[in-house]
Design a protein around this motif. Structure first.
Motif, PDB file in Angstrom:
ATOM      1  N   GLY A   1       0.819  -1.211   0.000  1.00 49.87           N
ATOM      2  CA  GLY A   1       0.000   0.000   0.000  1.00 49.87           C
ATOM      3  C   GLY A   1       0.848   1.254   0.000  1.00 49.87           C
ATOM      4  N   ALA A   2       1.931   1.253   0.781  1.00 54.14           N
ATOM      5  CA  ALA A   2       2.814   2.424   0.836  1.00 54.14           C
ATOM      6  C   ALA A   2       3.471   2.682  -0.516  1.00 54.14           C
ATOM      7  N   VAL A   3       3.860   1.620  -1.206  1.00 54.96           N
ATOM      8  CA  VAL A   3       4.462   1.792  -2.534  1.00 54.96           C
ATOM      9  C   VAL A   3       3.458   2.431  -3.488  1.00 54.96           C
ATOM     10  N   GLY A   4       2.209   2.001  -3.421  1.00 56.57           N
ATOM     11  CA  GLY A   4       1.183   2.585  -4.279  1.00 56.57           C
ATOM     12  C   GLY A   4       0.983   4.066  -4.006  1.00 56.57           C
ATOM     13  N   VAL A   5       0.941   4.442  -2.735  1.00 56.37           N
ATOM     14  CA  VAL A   5       0.791   5.851  -2.378  1.00 56.37           C
ATOM     15  C   VAL A   5       1.976   6.658  -2.889  1.00 56.37           C
ATOM     16  N   ALA A   6       3.173   6.103  -2.740  1.00 59.84           N
ATOM     17  CA  ALA A   6       4.369   6.801  -3.219  1.00 59.84           C
ATOM     18  C   ALA A   6       4.338   6.981  -4.732  1.00 59.84           C
ATOM     19  N   LEU A   7       3.895   5.966  -5.450  1.00 56.30           N
ATOM     20  CA  LEU A   7       3.805   6.080  -6.909  1.00 56.30           C
ATOM     21  C   LEU A   7       2.807   7.160  -7.322  1.00 56.30           C
ATOM     22  N   MET A   8       1.679   7.227  -6.628  1.00 58.45           N
ATOM     23  CA  MET A   8       0.686   8.253  -6.942  1.00 58.45           C
ATOM     24  C   MET A   8       1.220   9.648  -6.629  1.00 58.45           C
ATOM     25  N   ASN A   9       1.967   9.777  -5.549  1.00 61.01           N
ATOM     26  CA  ASN A   9       2.565  11.072  -5.214  1.00 61.01           C
ATOM     27  C   ASN A   9       3.610  11.504  -6.239  1.00 61.01           C
ATOM     28  N   ASN A  10       4.133  10.533  -6.969  1.00 59.98           N
ATOM     29  CA  ASN A  10       5.152  10.844  -7.970  1.00 59.98           C
ATOM     30  C   ASN A  10       4.611  10.794  -9.396  1.00 59.98           C
ATOM     31  N   GLY A  11       3.308  10.948  -9.521  1.00 63.16           N
ATOM     32  CA  GLY A  11       2.746  11.132 -10.846  1.00 63.16           C
ATOM     33  C   GLY A  11       1.970   9.976 -11.431  1.00 63.16           C
ATOM     34  N   MET A  12       1.857   8.851 -10.714  1.00 66.35           N
ATOM     35  CA  MET A  12       1.069   7.750 -11.271  1.00 66.35           C
ATOM     36  C   MET A  12      -0.395   8.154 -11.354  1.00 66.35           C
ATOM     37  N   SER A  13      -0.995   7.955 -12.499  1.00 69.42           N
ATOM     38  CA  SER A  13      -2.378   8.367 -12.712  1.00 69.42           C
ATOM     39  C   SER A  13      -3.356   7.457 -11.969  1.00 69.42           C
ATOM     40  N   TYR A  14      -4.589   7.958 -11.847  1.00 67.83           N
ATOM     41  CA  TYR A  14      -5.646   7.162 -11.216  1.00 67.83           C
ATOM     42  C   TYR A  14      -5.907   5.890 -12.006  1.00 67.83           C
ATOM     43  N   GLU A  15      -5.845   5.994 -13.342  1.00 66.62           N
ATOM     44  CA  GLU A  15      -6.086   4.827 -14.193  1.00 66.62           C
ATOM     45  C   GLU A  15      -5.057   3.734 -13.935  1.00 66.62           C
ATOM     46  N   LEU A  16      -3.799   4.131 -13.787  1.00 65.82           N
ATOM     47  CA  LEU A  16      -2.762   3.133 -13.503  1.00 65.82           C
ATOM     48  C   LEU A  16      -2.894   2.590 -12.085  1.00 65.82           C
ATOM     49  N   ALA A  17      -3.321   3.449 -11.170  1.00 59.45           N
ATOM     50  CA  ALA A  17      -3.490   2.989  -9.786  1.00 59.45           C
ATOM     51  C   ALA A  17      -4.554   1.907  -9.695  1.00 59.45           C
ATOM     52  N   THR A  18      -5.616   2.033 -10.521  1.00 59.28           N
ATOM     53  CA  THR A  18      -6.667   1.016 -10.506  1.00 59.28           C
ATOM     54  C   THR A  18      -6.164  -0.325 -11.045  1.00 59.28           C
ATOM     55  N   LEU A  19      -5.056  -0.300 -11.749  1.00 59.87           N
ATOM     56  CA  LEU A  19      -4.437  -1.548 -12.199  1.00 59.87           C
ATOM     57  C   LEU A  19      -3.404  -2.042 -11.191  1.00 59.87           C
ATOM     58  N   TYR A  20      -2.687  -1.092 -10.576  1.00 60.30           N
ATOM     59  CA  TYR A  20      -1.609  -1.471  -9.653  1.00 60.30           C
ATOM     60  C   TYR A  20      -2.141  -2.144  -8.393  1.00 60.30           C
ATOM     61  N   TYR A  21      -3.064  -1.487  -7.692  1.00 65.70           N
ATOM     62  CA  TYR A  21      -3.474  -1.978  -6.377  1.00 65.70           C
ATOM     63  C   TYR A  21      -4.065  -3.388  -6.413  1.00 65.70           C
ATOM     64  N   PRO A  22      -5.005  -3.686  -7.304  1.00 62.85           N
ATOM     65  CA  PRO A  22      -5.518  -5.067  -7.332  1.00 62.85           C
ATOM     66  C   PRO A  22      -4.423  -6.097  -7.606  1.00 62.85           C
ATOM     67  N   SER A  23      -3.564  -5.804  -8.571  1.00 61.38           N
ATOM     68  CA  SER A  23      -2.505  -6.761  -8.896  1.00 61.38           C
ATOM     69  C   SER A  23      -1.499  -6.892  -7.759  1.00 61.38           C
ATOM     70  N   ALA A  24      -1.186  -5.770  -7.113  1.00 61.07           N
ATOM     71  CA  ALA A  24      -0.218  -5.799  -6.014  1.00 61.07           C
ATOM     72  C   ALA A  24      -0.702  -6.705  -4.885  1.00 61.07           C
ATOM     73  N   PHE A  25      -1.966  -6.551  -4.499  1.00 57.32           N
ATOM     74  CA  PHE A  25      -2.486  -7.372  -3.411  1.00 57.32           C
ATOM     75  C   PHE A  25      -2.665  -8.829  -3.841  1.00 57.32           C
ATOM     76  N   ALA A  26      -2.963  -9.064  -5.109  1.00 52.76           N
ATOM     77  CA  ALA A  26      -3.047 -10.442  -5.588  1.00 52.76           C
ATOM     78  C   ALA A  26      -1.675 -11.112  -5.551  1.00 52.76           C
ATOM     79  N   LEU A  27      -0.659 -10.388  -5.980  1.00 50.79           N
ATOM     80  CA  LEU A  27       0.701 -10.945  -5.952  1.00 50.79           C
ATOM     81  C   LEU A  27       1.168 -11.156  -4.516  1.00 50.79           C
ATOM     82  N   MET A  28       0.800 -10.238  -3.628  1.00 46.86           N
ATOM     83  CA  MET A  28       1.153 -10.395  -2.216  1.00 46.86           C
ATOM     84  C   MET A  28       0.510 -11.652  -1.628  1.00 46.86           C
ATOM     85  N   ALA A  29      -0.814 -11.779  -1.828  1.00 46.82           N
ATOM     86  CA  ALA A  29      -1.527 -12.928  -1.278  1.00 46.82           C
ATOM     87  C   ALA A  29      -1.031 -14.225  -1.893  1.00 46.82           C
ATOM     88  N   GLY A  30      -0.789 -14.219  -3.208  1.00 47.08           N
ATOM     89  CA  GLY A  30      -0.295 -15.429  -3.863  1.00 47.08           C
ATOM     90  C   GLY A  30       1.048 -15.871  -3.320  1.00 47.08           C
TER      91      GLY A  30
END
Length: 232
Positions: free
Chosen positions: A139-168
């Motif tokens: 979650g912290a990495v996602g927030v940092a990416l958004m603070n550094n210019g990651m768009s909302y559209e990319l965030a909607t792809l990042y967060y679901p995949s990030a948590f899926a990879l974490m859980a997997g």
């Protein structure tokens, strides 16, 4: 006879009964085959108690995954969902569900090896804590990416995949710790889901997460519960 005398007599009688039972047990010593069977039964009972939280862990994540990602998908205007949910409501609901699943996994992971001393107990505690640590880190990495210019559209792809990879990854680690094939299969499915879903784009990636990831978790939870019941 006073009450103290009666109490002393009861204590003495109980001690005599325990001594007789011990003598009878010594006289009827178990054969090597019976001893082996007894040890196997005790080990099986201990294994069942240790693995009892796993179906609950899978079920909690299955519900959170299925409902949470369906909320996100339903909130997107391009989803063609029959039910429209406000974006803030879906976002808050998703966060609450995932947070609750992480908290439950932490507690259940610690309980897996409760009562077991040594390396096994340490492994269970570390595994349980890892859910909270990894969730916070991703979650912290996602927030940092958004603070550094990651768009909302990319965030909607990042967060679901990030948590899926974490859980997997954590389920694969759990499979290695407790030799559970169901956890290994689920971990691999989540890793594949987290890697493939971004190619569908938003918001379809959320639907893929819900149907593939969430449904698989619930199925594995039921399968794990049935297997434990059969071993009982």
């Amino acid at each position: 006879m006073t009450s103290d005398d009666r109490t002393a007599a009861k204590v003495a009688s109980s001690e005599l009964e325990r001594e007789r039972e011990a003598e009878l047990e010594n006289e009827s010593a178990l054969t090597p085959e019976e001893m082996l069977k007894l040890v196997e039964e005790q080990q099986g009972e201990m294994a069942r108690k240790q693995l009892a939280p796993i179906p609950w862990m899978l079920g909690v994540w299955g519900v959170a995954w299925l409902v949470g990602f369906l909320l996100l998908w339903s909130a997107a205007p391009a989803s063609n969902s029959p039910v429209s949910i406000p974006g803030p409501v879906a976002g808050i609901g998703f966060g609450v569900l995932i947070g609750a699943a992480i908290a439950a996994s932490t507690v259940l992971g610690i309980r897996i090896d409760r009562g077991v001393q040594g390396n096994s107990s340490f492994a269970g505690a570390v595994y349980g804590i890892s859910w909270g640590l990894c969730g916070t880190a991703f979650g912290a990495v996602g927030v940092a990416l958004m603070n550094n210019g990651m768009s909302y559209e990319l965030a909607t792809l990042y967060y679901p995949s990030a948590f899926a990879l974490m859980a997997g990854t954590l389920y694969v680690a759990g499979a290695a710790l407790w030799h559970q094939k169901s956890m290994l299969v689920l971990g691999i499915i989540l890793l594949v889901t987290g890697s493939v879903s971004p190619f569908f784009g938003a918001p379809t990636n959320n639907l893929v997460m819900a149907l593939l990831g969430g449904s698989t978790m619930l199925f594995m939870a039921i399968l794990a519960a049935v297997r434990l019941r059969r071993k009982a």
